[in-house]
Design a protein around this motif. Structure first.
Motif, PDB file in Angstrom:
ATOM      1  N   LEU A 125       0.828  -1.199   0.000  1.00 12.01           N
ATOM      2  CA  LEU A 125       0.000   0.000   0.000  1.00 12.01           C
ATOM      3  C   LEU A 125       0.866   1.255   0.000  1.00 12.01           C
ATOM      4  O   LEU A 125       0.591   2.203  -0.740  1.00 12.01           O
ATOM      5  CB  LEU A 125      -0.925  -0.007   1.217  1.00 12.01           C
ATOM      6  CG  LEU A 125      -1.897   1.150   1.345  1.00 12.01           C
ATOM      7  CD1 LEU A 125      -2.841   1.186   0.154  1.00 12.01           C
ATOM      8  CD2 LEU A 125      -2.671   1.042   2.635  1.00 12.01           C
ATOM      9  N   ASN A 126       1.924   1.257   0.793  1.00 16.59           N
ATOM     10  CA  ASN A 126       2.832   2.405   0.814  1.00 16.59           C
ATOM     11  C   ASN A 126       3.485   2.624  -0.542  1.00 16.59           C
ATOM     12  O   ASN A 126       3.648   3.765  -0.982  1.00 16.59           O
ATOM     13  CB  ASN A 126       3.897   2.238   1.897  1.00 16.59           C
ATOM     14  CG  ASN A 126       3.336   2.489   3.274  1.00 16.59           C
ATOM     15  OD1 ASN A 126       2.353   3.197   3.433  1.00 16.59           O
ATOM     16  ND2 ASN A 126       3.959   1.905   4.275  1.00 16.59           N
ATOM     17  N   LYS A 127       3.852   1.543  -1.222  1.00 10.28           N
ATOM     18  CA  LYS A 127       4.453   1.670  -2.553  1.00 10.28           C
ATOM     19  C   LYS A 127       3.459   2.282  -3.534  1.00 10.28           C
ATOM     20  O   LYS A 127       3.814   3.150  -4.328  1.00 10.28           O
ATOM     21  CB  LYS A 127       4.934   0.311  -3.060  1.00 10.28           C
ATOM     22  CG  LYS A 127       6.196  -0.172  -2.405  1.00 10.28           C
ATOM     23  CD  LYS A 127       6.620  -1.514  -2.964  1.00 10.28           C
ATOM     24  CE  LYS A 127       7.854  -2.034  -2.260  1.00 10.28           C
ATOM     25  NZ  LYS A 127       8.264  -3.336  -2.773  1.00 10.28           N
ATOM     26  N   MET A 128       2.207   1.819  -3.481  1.00  8.75           N
ATOM     27  CA  MET A 128       1.200   2.366  -4.392  1.00  8.75           C
ATOM     28  C   MET A 128       0.919   3.834  -4.081  1.00  8.75           C
ATOM     29  O   MET A 128       0.795   4.653  -4.989  1.00  8.75           O
ATOM     30  CB  MET A 128      -0.083   1.538  -4.309  1.00  8.75           C
ATOM     31  CG  MET A 128       0.058   0.169  -4.939  1.00  8.75           C
ATOM     32  SD  MET A 128      -1.497  -0.735  -5.183  1.00  8.75           S
ATOM     33  CE  MET A 128      -2.270  -0.670  -3.616  1.00  8.75           C
ATOM     34  N   LEU A 129       0.821   4.167  -2.800  1.00 11.97           N
ATOM     35  CA  LEU A 129       0.576   5.559  -2.420  1.00 11.97           C
ATOM     36  C   LEU A 129       1.741   6.455  -2.829  1.00 11.97           C
ATOM     37  O   LEU A 129       1.546   7.572  -3.310  1.00 11.97           O
ATOM     38  CB  LEU A 129       0.332   5.665  -0.915  1.00 11.97           C
ATOM     39  CG  LEU A 129      -0.973   5.044  -0.410  1.00 11.97           C
ATOM     40  CD1 LEU A 129      -0.993   5.030   1.112  1.00 11.97           C
ATOM     41  CD2 LEU A 129      -2.173   5.780  -0.958  1.00 11.97           C
ATOM     42  N   ARG A 130       2.959   5.960  -2.635  1.00 15.61           N
ATOM     43  CA  ARG A 130       4.148   6.726  -3.019  1.00 15.61           C
ATOM     44  C   ARG A 130       4.172   6.936  -4.535  1.00 15.61           C
ATOM     45  O   ARG A 130       4.460   8.027  -5.019  1.00 15.61           O
ATOM     46  CB  ARG A 130       5.411   6.003  -2.554  1.00 15.61           C
ATOM     47  CG  ARG A 130       6.637   6.885  -2.545  1.00 15.61           C
ATOM     48  CD  ARG A 130       7.844   6.216  -1.923  1.00 15.61           C
ATOM     49  NE  ARG A 130       7.559   5.664  -0.604  1.00 15.61           N
ATOM     50  CZ  ARG A 130       7.711   4.377  -0.282  1.00 15.61           C
ATOM     51  NH1 ARG A 130       8.158   3.519  -1.177  1.00 15.61           N
ATOM     52  NH2 ARG A 130       7.438   3.945   0.913  1.00 15.61           N
ATOM     53  N   LYS A 131       3.843   5.883  -5.288  1.00 16.76           N
ATOM     54  CA  LYS A 131       3.804   5.981  -6.748  1.00 16.76           C
ATOM     55  C   LYS A 131       2.768   7.008  -7.179  1.00 16.76           C
ATOM     56  O   LYS A 131       3.030   7.859  -8.036  1.00 16.76           O
ATOM     57  CB  LYS A 131       3.479   4.618  -7.348  1.00 16.76           C
ATOM     58  CG  LYS A 131       3.364   4.617  -8.845  1.00 16.76           C
ATOM     59  CD  LYS A 131       2.927   3.256  -9.348  1.00 16.76           C
ATOM     60  CE  LYS A 131       2.586   3.325 -10.815  1.00 16.76           C
ATOM     61  NZ  LYS A 131       1.910   2.127 -11.277  1.00 16.76           N
ATOM     62  N   ASN A 132       1.585   6.963  -6.567  1.00 19.09           N
ATOM     63  CA  ASN A 132       0.527   7.911  -6.896  1.00 19.09           C
ATOM     64  C   ASN A 132       0.944   9.338  -6.551  1.00 19.09           C
ATOM     65  O   ASN A 132       0.714  10.261  -7.327  1.00 19.09           O
ATOM     66  CB  ASN A 132      -0.751   7.536  -6.150  1.00 19.09           C
ATOM     67  CG  ASN A 132      -1.929   8.363  -6.584  1.00 19.09           C
ATOM     68  OD1 ASN A 132      -2.049   8.698  -7.758  1.00 19.09           O
ATOM     69  ND2 ASN A 132      -2.786   8.698  -5.651  1.00 19.09           N
ATOM     70  N   GLN A 133       1.593   9.506  -5.404  1.00 21.52           N
ATOM     71  CA  GLN A 133       2.036  10.836  -5.007  1.00 21.52           C
ATOM     72  C   GLN A 133       3.090  11.375  -5.977  1.00 21.52           C
ATOM     73  O   GLN A 133       3.048  12.539  -6.356  1.00 21.52           O
ATOM     74  CB  GLN A 133       2.611  10.789  -3.589  1.00 21.52           C
ATOM     75  CG  GLN A 133       3.004  12.147  -3.065  1.00 21.52           C
ATOM     76  CD  GLN A 133       3.537  12.077  -1.648  1.00 21.52           C
ATOM     77  OE1 GLN A 133       3.802  11.010  -1.132  1.00 21.52           O
ATOM     78  NE2 GLN A 133       3.684  13.231  -1.032  1.00 21.52           N
ATOM     79  N   LEU A 134       4.010  10.507  -6.410  1.00 20.02           N
ATOM     80  CA  LEU A 134       5.020  10.941  -7.371  1.00 20.02           C
ATOM     81  C   LEU A 134       4.390  11.318  -8.709  1.00 20.02           C
ATOM     82  O   LEU A 134       4.796  12.290  -9.341  1.00 20.02           O
ATOM     83  CB  LEU A 134       6.072   9.846  -7.564  1.00 20.02           C
ATOM     84  CG  LEU A 134       7.013   9.605  -6.388  1.00 20.02           C
ATOM     85  CD1 LEU A 134       7.890   8.382  -6.650  1.00 20.02           C
ATOM     86  CD2 LEU A 134       7.863  10.821  -6.127  1.00 20.02           C
ATOM     87  N   GLU A 135       3.386  10.548  -9.137  1.00 22.54           N
ATOM     88  CA  GLU A 135       2.699  10.873 -10.388  1.00 22.54           C
ATOM     89  C   GLU A 135       1.959  12.199 -10.278  1.00 22.54           C
ATOM     90  O   GLU A 135       1.965  12.998 -11.214  1.00 22.54           O
ATOM     91  CB  GLU A 135       1.729   9.750 -10.757  1.00 22.54           C
ATOM     92  CG  GLU A 135       2.418   8.489 -11.240  1.00 22.54           C
ATOM     93  CD  GLU A 135       1.471   7.327 -11.462  1.00 22.54           C
ATOM     94  OE1 GLU A 135       0.259   7.460 -11.158  1.00 22.54           O
ATOM     95  OE2 GLU A 135       1.937   6.280 -11.933  1.00 22.54           O
ATOM     96  N   LEU A 136       1.333  12.458  -9.125  1.00 24.63           N
ATOM     97  CA  LEU A 136       0.652  13.738  -8.920  1.00 24.63           C
ATOM     98  C   LEU A 136       1.644  14.892  -8.932  1.00 24.63           C
ATOM     99  O   LEU A 136       1.392  15.931  -9.544  1.00 24.63           O
ATOM    100  CB  LEU A 136      -0.117  13.729  -7.599  1.00 24.63           C
ATOM    101  CG  LEU A 136      -1.409  12.938  -7.578  1.00 24.63           C
ATOM    102  CD1 LEU A 136      -1.977  12.881  -6.165  1.00 24.63           C
ATOM    103  CD2 LEU A 136      -2.422  13.532  -8.531  1.00 24.63           C
ATOM    104  N   THR A 142       1.742  17.930 -11.654  1.00 29.21           N
ATOM    105  CA  THR A 142       1.662  19.337 -11.253  1.00 29.21           C
ATOM    106  C   THR A 142       2.902  20.101 -11.675  1.00 29.21           C
ATOM    107  O   THR A 142       2.826  21.284 -11.995  1.00 29.21           O
ATOM    108  CB  THR A 142       1.455  19.493  -9.734  1.00 29.21           C
ATOM    109  OG1 THR A 142       2.502  18.814  -9.050  1.00 29.21           O
ATOM    110  CG2 THR A 142       0.108  18.967  -9.310  1.00 29.21           C
ATOM    111  N   ASN A 143       4.048  19.432 -11.720  1.00 27.31           N
ATOM    112  CA  ASN A 143       5.273  20.081 -12.193  1.00 27.31           C
ATOM    113  C   ASN A 143       5.198  20.365 -13.692  1.00 27.31           C
ATOM    114  O   ASN A 143       5.727  21.357 -14.167  1.00 27.31           O
ATOM    115  CB  ASN A 143       6.508  19.233 -11.885  1.00 27.31           C
ATOM    116  CG  ASN A 143       6.862  19.265 -10.416  1.00 27.31           C
ATOM    117  OD1 ASN A 143       6.436  20.145  -9.679  1.00 27.31           O
ATOM    118  ND2 ASN A 143       7.637  18.291  -9.981  1.00 27.31           N
ATOM    119  N   LYS A 144       4.545  19.496 -14.447  1.00 25.41           N
ATOM    120  CA  LYS A 144       4.399  19.714 -15.892  1.00 25.41           C
ATOM    121  C   LYS A 144       3.454  20.872 -16.166  1.00 25.41           C
ATOM    122  O   LYS A 144       3.630  21.632 -17.105  1.00 25.41           O
ATOM    123  CB  LYS A 144       3.872  18.457 -16.565  1.00 25.41           C
ATOM    124  CG  LYS A 144       4.903  17.378 -16.719  1.00 25.41           C
ATOM    125  CD  LYS A 144       4.318  16.178 -17.445  1.00 25.41           C
ATOM    126  CE  LYS A 144       5.347  15.094 -17.596  1.00 25.41           C
ATOM    127  NZ  LYS A 144       4.789  13.917 -18.257  1.00 25.41           N
TER     128      LYS A 144
END
Length: 121
Positions: A99-110, A114-116
């Motif tokens: 779950l932490n890996k998925m949340l971290r992946k989602n946070q990085l994608e967000l 937002t950076n783009k």
């Protein structure tokens, strides 16, 4: 021959005894380390949970959870949480890790999206 056995066997017993004590102490420390997160990981955990490090380290037993409305939770999530809590500790740890890996992946994608969108200087 008897002299050799009377000297070698006690020495062998001592060596095995000290080896067993050393192994026991080593594994006890390892299991204690596994129960608590290492200090260098607390920053990572805080970032993944979107909280301050001080929030993880402080004793917040005095605070009330009045800001959490349990009636807004959907019943499916509550049932899943109950199922998760009934799992053995090692299975729960594996599930939390995934779950932490998925949340971290989602946070990085967000963060990436937002950076783009934001213009860079």
């Amino acid at each position: 021959m008897n002299v050799l056995l009377s000297v070698a066997l006690p020495l062998l017993g001592l060596a095995l005894g000290w080896t067993a004590r050393w192994l026991y102490a080593r594994f006890q420390l390892t299991s204690a380390e596994q129960r608590l997160p290492p200090l260098n990981k607390i920053k990572i955990i805080a970032k993944a949970l979107n909280v301050k490090v001080s929030d993880l380290l402080e004793d917040n037993n005095n605070q009330s959870n009045s800001d959490i409305d349990i009636y807004k939770f959907d019943t499916r999530s509550l049932k899943k949480l109950k199922d998760i809590l009934s799992l053995p500790a090692n299975d729960r740890a594996d599930l939390y890790r995934m779950l932490n890996k998925m949340l971290r992946k989602n946070q990085l994608e967000l963060e990436k999206s937002t950076n783009k969108k934001s213009p860079q200087k």
